[in-house]
Design a protein around this motif. Structure first.
Motif, PDB file in Angstrom:
ATOM      1  N   THR A 254       0.429  -1.361  -0.122  1.00  0.00           N
ATOM      2  CA  THR A 254      -0.280  -0.224   0.005  1.00  0.00           C
ATOM      3  C   THR A 254       0.968   1.298   0.071  1.00  0.00           C
ATOM      4  OG1 THR A 254      -1.348  -1.031   1.567  1.00  0.00           O
ATOM      5  CG2 THR A 254      -1.661   1.170   1.627  1.00  0.00           C
TER       6      THR A 254
ATOM      7  N   ASN B  66       0.995   3.105  -3.207  1.00  0.00           N
ATOM      8  CA  ASN B  66       0.771   5.098  -3.232  1.00  0.00           C
ATOM      9  C   ASN B  66       1.532   6.192  -3.456  1.00  0.00           C
ATOM     10  OD1 ASN B  66      -2.716   4.978  -2.865  1.00  0.00           O
ATOM     11  ND2 ASN B  66      -1.619   3.093  -2.074  1.00  0.00           N
TER      12      ASN B  66
ATOM     13  N   ASN C 236       1.859   7.942  -7.735  1.00  0.00           N
ATOM     14  CA  ASN C 236       1.694   9.661  -6.771  1.00  0.00           C
ATOM     15  C   ASN C 236       3.102  10.079  -7.691  1.00  0.00           C
ATOM     16  OD1 ASN C 236      -0.916   9.199  -5.533  1.00  0.00           O
ATOM     17  ND2 ASN C 236      -0.084   9.552  -4.211  1.00  0.00           N
TER      18      ASN C 236
ATOM     19  N   GLY D 122      -5.124   8.638  -2.081  1.00  0.00           N
ATOM     20  CA  GLY D 122      -3.462   7.946  -2.386  1.00  0.00           C
ATOM     21  C   GLY D 122      -2.348   8.795  -0.874  1.00  0.00           C
TER      22      GLY D 122
END
Length: 331
Positions: free
Chosen positions: A216, A220, A224, A288
């Protein structure tokens, strides 16, 4: 969603009107109802968990219960008992949001597991393919060397090593799910024309975190960075690089992610990584950054970021504490 909030505000308005009947003076409905509508609108903008995640059966059951509460006002004279009924109405709505939040988390977990499985499958497919073709490549190089095609063999070997290096950058020493997300992000950046640079002193899997939380966090963070770099590349016409560093210093695991970025408005920078809806990219909900912040916070880590001269840098520090101790402290 709008209809739901309109109906909810209407029911809340009826409850409040009944409670106000206990007062010696009355506020006109055209003053109270607009206030309730404004509060409902602010809740819509603030809340990111949608009640549509609840099944229709639950919606009907909870809504019928709320409507039945209104029927209790018919035979009732003004009294403080109306406040208790209003609190029950609020309690039912809190239960609805609690169920919606739990279902939303389950849905997100399911999506994450599916993505991890897909990434892992793709990574092992690449490794198996490279292993399957390895002897063929060796035979080709051997043939070229036997026939004194040294330059051709050298060029062929360089190209082959570059291909293996791409895979090796992502999977060396990593556990399956972590290797999968690193490989996926590497391929995504490459497909967008963004150069991905992984500079790790040790596998990311050594982080004192559960694998799903590492996935995770890295997923993210890199997603990004890739999206911001792609936008910057399109506007500037220059090559964009995403750099991900990982090392350990003085009992802290350090993760540093750098990428180019278009100018970020100061109001967004002030609240970035603090709340949902704050994002440096267009047409995104800004989920995010908040997920990254919460993941770091759950492991007693710290997060800092800087933006200078179109360069965005995120620094994450995770204490080198055994995972079990972290879980005990969080309980």
């Amino acid at each position: 969603m709008i209809i739901y909030w309109f109906v909810l505000s209407l029911i809340g308005f009826i409850h409040i009107e009944q409670i106000l009947m206990n007062l010696s003076w009355q506020l006109p409905y055209y003053l109270t109802y607009p206030v309730i509508l404004i509060i409902s609108y602010l809740l819509i903008k603030k809340m990111m968990i949608h009640t549509i995640d609840i099944t229709q059966k639950w919606h009907i059951l909870l809504s019928l219960t709320q409507l039945l509460l209104l029927l209790t006002y018919i035979p009732m004279k003004p009294s403080l008992l109306m406040v208790a009924i209003f609190l029950i109405f609020i309690g039912i709505e809190i239960a609805r949001w609690d169920v919606a939040m739990k279902m939303n988390l389950l849905i997100n977990d399911q999506k994450q597991y599916e993505e991890e499985r897909s990434h892992l499958t793709e990574t092992f497919r690449i490794v198996r393919s490279e292993r399957h073709d390895f002897l063929k490549h060796v035979a080709s190089i051997h043939y070229m060397l036997e026939n004194h095609h040294h330059e051709e063999a050298a060029a062929y070997l360089d190209d082959l090593v570059d291909g293996y290096e791409e895979t090796n950058l992502s999977i060396k020493g990593e556990r399956g799910s972590v290797a999968g997300i690193l490989q996926e992000m590497y391929n995504r950046g490459k497909a967008s024309g963004v150069t991905m640079i992984y500079d790790a002193d040790m596998p990311f899997s050594t982080l004192p975190m559960k694998d799903k939380h590492i996935v995770t966090l890295l997923g993210n963070l890199l997603s990004n960075s890739i999206e911001a770099s792609t936008e910057w590349k399109i506007h500037s016409g220059k090559q964009a690089n995403v750099s991900l560093q990982f090392y350990k210093r003085s009992g802290l695991y350090m993760i540093i992610c750098q990428n180019p970025s278009l100018p970020i408005p100061t109001p967004i920078l002030d609240r970035l990584y603090q709340s949902f809806g704050q994002t440096t990219k267009n047409k995104h909900e800004g989920l995010g950054t908040k997920i990254i912040h919460d993941t770091v916070h759950d492991y007693m880590g710290s997060l800092d970021f800087t933006y200078k001269e179109e360069e965005f840098t995120v620094k994450i520090k995770i204490p080198a504490i055994h995972q079990g101790k972290i879980e005990e402290s969080s309980e």
